[in-house]
Design an enzyme around this catalytic site. Structure first.
Site, PDB file in Angstrom:
ATOM      1  N   CYS A  66       0.839  -1.207   0.000  1.00 42.20           N
ATOM      2  CA  CYS A  66       0.000   0.000   0.000  1.00 42.20           C
ATOM      3  C   CYS A  66       0.872   1.255   0.000  1.00 42.20           C
ATOM      4  O   CYS A  66       1.880   1.340   0.697  1.00 42.20           O
ATOM      5  CB  CYS A  66      -0.911  -0.017   1.228  1.00 42.20           C
ATOM      6  SG  CYS A  66      -2.035   1.393   1.280  1.00 42.20           S
ATOM      7  N   CYS A  70       0.665   4.519   7.024  1.00 39.85           N
ATOM      8  CA  CYS A  70       0.038   4.340   8.344  1.00 39.85           C
ATOM      9  C   CYS A  70       0.991   3.574   9.273  1.00 39.85           C
ATOM     10  O   CYS A  70       1.393   2.437   8.960  1.00 39.85           O
ATOM     11  CB  CYS A  70      -1.294   3.613   8.194  1.00 39.85           C
ATOM     12  SG  CYS A  70      -2.336   4.365   6.910  1.00 39.85           S
ATOM     13  N   CYS A  73       0.550  -0.188  10.299  1.00 41.85           N
ATOM     14  CA  CYS A  73       0.021  -1.162   9.333  1.00 41.85           C
ATOM     15  C   CYS A  73       1.087  -2.073   8.724  1.00 41.85           C
ATOM     16  O   CYS A  73       2.094  -1.615   8.185  1.00 41.85           O
ATOM     17  CB  CYS A  73      -0.740  -0.440   8.222  1.00 41.85           C
ATOM     18  SG  CYS A  73      -1.618  -1.594   7.142  1.00 41.85           S
ATOM     19  N   CYS A 110     -16.632  -8.986   5.497  1.00 42.41           N
ATOM     20  CA  CYS A 110     -15.979  -7.705   5.242  1.00 42.41           C
ATOM     21  C   CYS A 110     -14.701  -7.921   4.439  1.00 42.41           C
ATOM     22  O   CYS A 110     -13.807  -8.661   4.874  1.00 42.41           O
ATOM     23  CB  CYS A 110     -15.660  -7.051   6.583  1.00 42.41           C
ATOM     24  SG  CYS A 110     -14.825  -5.474   6.386  1.00 42.41           S
ATOM     25  N   CYS A 141     -19.616  -5.848   3.525  1.00 39.81           N
ATOM     26  CA  CYS A 141     -18.868  -4.662   3.930  1.00 39.81           C
ATOM     27  C   CYS A 141     -17.567  -4.676   3.137  1.00 39.81           C
ATOM     28  O   CYS A 141     -17.000  -5.754   2.925  1.00 39.81           O
ATOM     29  CB  CYS A 141     -18.573  -4.738   5.430  1.00 39.81           C
ATOM     30  SG  CYS A 141     -17.584  -3.340   6.018  1.00 39.81           S
ATOM     31  N   CYS A 201     -19.315   2.106   8.694  1.00 42.10           N
ATOM     32  CA  CYS A 201     -18.564   1.413   9.744  1.00 42.10           C
ATOM     33  C   CYS A 201     -17.296   2.231   9.947  1.00 42.10           C
ATOM     34  O   CYS A 201     -16.486   2.348   9.026  1.00 42.10           O
ATOM     35  CB  CYS A 201     -18.234  -0.009   9.295  1.00 42.10           C
ATOM     36  SG  CYS A 201     -17.104  -0.882  10.414  1.00 42.10           S
ATOM     37  N   ARG A 273     -17.819  -2.677  18.098  1.00 44.64           N
ATOM     38  CA  ARG A 273     -17.134  -3.953  17.814  1.00 44.64           C
ATOM     39  C   ARG A 273     -15.800  -4.064  18.539  1.00 44.64           C
ATOM     40  O   ARG A 273     -14.925  -3.220  18.385  1.00 44.64           O
ATOM     41  CB  ARG A 273     -16.928  -4.130  16.306  1.00 44.64           C
ATOM     42  CG  ARG A 273     -16.289  -5.479  15.961  1.00 44.64           C
ATOM     43  CD  ARG A 273     -16.233  -5.749  14.460  1.00 44.64           C
ATOM     44  NE  ARG A 273     -17.533  -5.605  13.871  1.00 44.64           N
ATOM     45  CZ  ARG A 273     -17.788  -4.838  12.813  1.00 44.64           C
ATOM     46  NH1 ARG A 273     -16.825  -4.187  12.215  1.00 44.64           N
ATOM     47  NH2 ARG A 273     -19.010  -4.742  12.347  1.00 44.64           N
TER      48      ARG A 273
HETATM   49  N1  SAM Z   1      -6.652   0.576   3.206  1.00 46.53           N
HETATM   50  C1  SAM Z   1      -7.924   0.759   3.763  1.00 46.53           C
HETATM   51  C2  SAM Z   1      -7.954   1.823   4.831  1.00 46.53           C
HETATM   52  O1  SAM Z   1      -6.918   2.189   5.357  1.00 46.53           O
HETATM   53  O2  SAM Z   1      -9.059   2.274   5.147  1.00 46.53           O
HETATM   54  C3  SAM Z   1      -8.547  -0.513   4.301  1.00 46.53           C
HETATM   55  C4  SAM Z   1      -7.721  -1.492   5.082  1.00 46.53           C
HETATM   56  S1  SAM Z   1      -7.011  -0.893   6.605  1.00 46.53           S
HETATM   57  C5  SAM Z   1      -5.960  -2.252   7.007  1.00 46.53           C
HETATM   58  C6  SAM Z   1      -8.386  -0.980   7.735  1.00 46.53           C
HETATM   59  C7  SAM Z   1      -8.182  -0.608   9.173  1.00 46.53           C
HETATM   60  O3  SAM Z   1      -7.527  -1.654   9.868  1.00 46.53           O
HETATM   61  C8  SAM Z   1      -7.312   0.594   9.480  1.00 46.53           C
HETATM   62  O4  SAM Z   1      -7.994   1.791   9.327  1.00 46.53           O
HETATM   63  C9  SAM Z   1      -6.984   0.361  10.946  1.00 46.53           C
HETATM   64  O5  SAM Z   1      -7.952   0.946  11.779  1.00 46.53           O
HETATM   65  C10 SAM Z   1      -7.037  -1.154  11.084  1.00 46.53           C
HETATM   66  N2  SAM Z   1      -5.703  -1.698  11.325  1.00 46.53           N
HETATM   67  C11 SAM Z   1      -4.740  -1.887  10.420  1.00 46.53           C
HETATM   68  N3  SAM Z   1      -3.631  -2.386  10.978  1.00 46.53           N
HETATM   69  C12 SAM Z   1      -3.889  -2.523  12.300  1.00 46.53           C
HETATM   70  C13 SAM Z   1      -3.124  -2.973  13.418  1.00 46.53           C
HETATM   71  N4  SAM Z   1      -1.873  -3.365  13.283  1.00 46.53           N
HETATM   72  N5  SAM Z   1      -3.708  -2.986  14.614  1.00 46.53           N
HETATM   73  C14 SAM Z   1      -4.995  -2.570  14.766  1.00 46.53           C
HETATM   74  N6  SAM Z   1      -5.753  -2.134  13.751  1.00 46.53           N
HETATM   75  C15 SAM Z   1      -5.219  -2.089  12.538  1.00 46.53           C
HETATM   76  C1  DTB Z   2     -11.251  -2.571  11.518  1.00 47.15           C
HETATM   77  O1  DTB Z   2     -11.538  -1.589  12.211  1.00 47.15           O
HETATM   78  N1  DTB Z   2     -10.421  -3.521  11.894  1.00 47.15           N
HETATM   79  C2  DTB Z   2     -10.260  -4.495  10.822  1.00 47.15           C
HETATM   80  C3  DTB Z   2     -11.251  -3.987   9.758  1.00 47.15           C
HETATM   81  N2  DTB Z   2     -11.713  -2.765  10.305  1.00 47.15           N
HETATM   82  C4  DTB Z   2     -10.850  -3.874   8.358  1.00 47.15           C
HETATM   83  C5  DTB Z   2      -8.860  -4.664  10.430  1.00 47.15           C
HETATM   84  C6  DTB Z   2      -7.936  -4.992  11.565  1.00 47.15           C
HETATM   85  C7  DTB Z   2      -6.597  -5.225  11.025  1.00 47.15           C
HETATM   86  C8  DTB Z   2      -5.668  -5.783  12.050  1.00 47.15           C
HETATM   87  C9  DTB Z   2      -4.310  -5.993  11.545  1.00 47.15           C
HETATM   88  C10 DTB Z   2      -4.185  -6.925  10.373  1.00 47.15           C
HETATM   89  O2  DTB Z   2      -4.891  -7.950  10.291  1.00 47.15           O
HETATM   90  O3  DTB Z   2      -3.342  -6.630   9.532  1.00 47.15           O
HETATM   91 FE1  SF4 Z   3      -2.797   1.199   3.399  1.00 43.05          FE
HETATM   92 FE2  SF4 Z   3      -2.700  -0.029   5.746  1.00 43.05          FE
HETATM   93 FE3  SF4 Z   3      -3.021   2.596   5.653  1.00 43.05          FE
HETATM   94 FE4  SF4 Z   3      -5.027   1.003   4.824  1.00 43.05          FE
HETATM   95  S1  SF4 Z   3      -4.218   1.162   6.897  1.00 43.05           S
HETATM   96  S2  SF4 Z   3      -4.269   2.854   3.827  1.00 43.05           S
HETATM   97  S3  SF4 Z   3      -3.838  -0.692   3.980  1.00 43.05           S
HETATM   98  S4  SF4 Z   3      -1.220   1.444   4.948  1.00 43.05           S
END
Ligand code: SAM
Ligand code: DTB
Ligand code: SF4
Length: 328
Positions: A66, A70, A73, A110, A141, A201, A273
């Site tokens: 990506c 973030c 992530c 989702c 979702c 959501c 949630r």
């Molecule tokens: N790229 C899209 C976005 O950022 O909206 C969708 C996927 S992103 C992985 C969805 C959500 O997962 C993020 O907004 C964040 O709240 C959650 N998330 C991602 N990595 C995480 C982590 N290591 N621990 C907890 N929540 C996480």
């Molecule tokens: C949300 O709030 N949590 C989910 C979903 N929306 C997409 C994602 C959590 C991701 C946790 C870290 C991972 O699996 O990479």
């Molecule tokens: Fe990309 Fe992860 Fe950020 Fe979503 S949360 S925009 S997947 S870097």
């Protein structure tokens, strides 16, 4: 006695009909734990069956690589993590996963993609996925990053039920976690989703080193969206090797439970949630979260890339607590 409790509930309701200030949310956080839990349970029971929990399963339909930075992530191309890049999945693979999720008891499916936002060339595939998963009788979702107005419209036409797009943290802390897009970008996408009539959501992550005031500011932002999101995921940071937030100070679980309770009080009608991070929580902590008004979980062995409790242990937990799965 019963009358006094009813009065308490109507007081809470009055507060909820106006804009929440950060100071008001902070004063909920500061309540003695038992008083906070009592208030959260009153609100919860006024709007929901307190023994029902909604069950959603996640699938990463496009993993890694990506463009966004973030700091939490595993899928950001800016960090070196153990996650391998994978292209957009094929429809039949998604259907296999959705069918399995339904068979194991999920009611919402989702699909998440590691995109800043979807490119038009990928939209048709995602729309097919939405139509096909909906055809299985599951709520749908997707979480695809930032949307353009016409993409939101296309998703609505495909029958999408919910769009996930988290505000993630307080506006004041956002720039310390993410620099490649802004808080306003996130709010704009949520506005586009609402405008076409897709349910929202949106939630956030705690345990990233934010202050309690910043946790309160996140809840205030979500509660003041007007209407508040229909689903509010509260994630505990999953610390991933190679990400900048690996090594952040762990958030005390009681403070996590408080966050859930405050979210419940500020957003009485939303599904709150208990999201990422359950794998590191004892059953007793999760039980406290349900007592605090959480009434939804991510269910299934994987979140997007991180592990989640296995379905057998979640089923055992539900039996222990007398929890029933909420119908869609
Ligand atoms: N790229 C899209 C976005 O950022 O909206 C969708 C996927 S992103 C992985 C969805 C959500 O997962 C993020 O907004 C964040 O709240 C959650 N998330 C991602 N990595 C995480 C982590 N290591 N621990 C907890 N929540 C996480
Ligand atoms: C949300 O709030 N949590 C989910 C979903 N929306 C997409 C994602 C959590 C991701 C946790 C870290 C991972 O699996 O990479
Ligand atoms: Fe990309 Fe992860 Fe950020 Fe979503 S949360 S925009 S997947 S870097």
């Amino acid at each position: 006695m019963g009358q006094i409790i009813m009065n308490d509930i109507s007081e809470v309701q009055k507060i909820n009909s106006r804009i929440w200030t950060v100071a008001e949310i902070e004063s909920l956080f500061a309540l003695p734990f038992s008083d906070l839990m009592f208030q959260a349970q009153q609100v919860h029971r006024q709007h929901f069956d307190a023994n029902e929990v909604q069950v959603s399963t996640l699938l990463s339909i496009k993993t890694g690589g990506c463009s966004e930075d973030c700091g939490y992530c595993s899928q950001s191309a800016h960090h070196e993590t153990p996650v391998k890049r994978e292209p957009l999945m094929a429809l039949d693979e998604v259907l296999v996963a959705a069918t399995r999720a339904k068979a194991s008891g999920a009611t919402r499916f989702c699909m998440g993609a590691a995109w800043r936002g979807p490119q038009q060339k990928d939209m048709e595939t995602v729309l097919e996925m939405v139509r096909a998963v909906k055809g299985l009788g599951l709520e749908t979702c997707v979480t695809l990053g930032m949307l353009k107005a016409e993409q939101a419209e296309q998703l609505r036409e495909a029958g999408l039920d919910y769009y996930n797009h988290n505000l993630d943290t307080a506006p004041e802390f956002y720039g310390q976690v993410i620099t490649t897009h802004t808080y306003q970008d996130r709010l704009d996408t949520l506005g586009r989703v609402r405008k076409v009539g897709i349910k929202v959501c949106s939630g956030g992550i705690v345990g990233m080193g934010e202050s309690r005031t910043q946790r309160a500011a996140l809840i205030a932002q979500l509660a003041n969206l007007n209407p508040a999101p229909e689903s509010v995921p509260i994630n505990m940071l999953v610390q991933v090797e190679g990400t900048p937030l690996r090594g952040a100070e762990n958030l005390d679980h009681i403070e996590f439970v408080r966050t859930v309770a405050v979210a419940r009080i500020a957003m009485p009608q939303s599904l709150v949630r208990l999201s990422a991070g359950r794998g590191e929580m004892a059953d007793s902590v999760q039980a406290l979260c349900f007592l605090a008004g959480a009434n939804s979980i991510f269910y299934g062995e994987k979140l997007l890339t991180a592990d989640n409790p296995d379905t057998g242990s979640d089923q055992a937990l539900f039996v222990k607590l007398g929890i029933r799965v909420m119908s869609a």
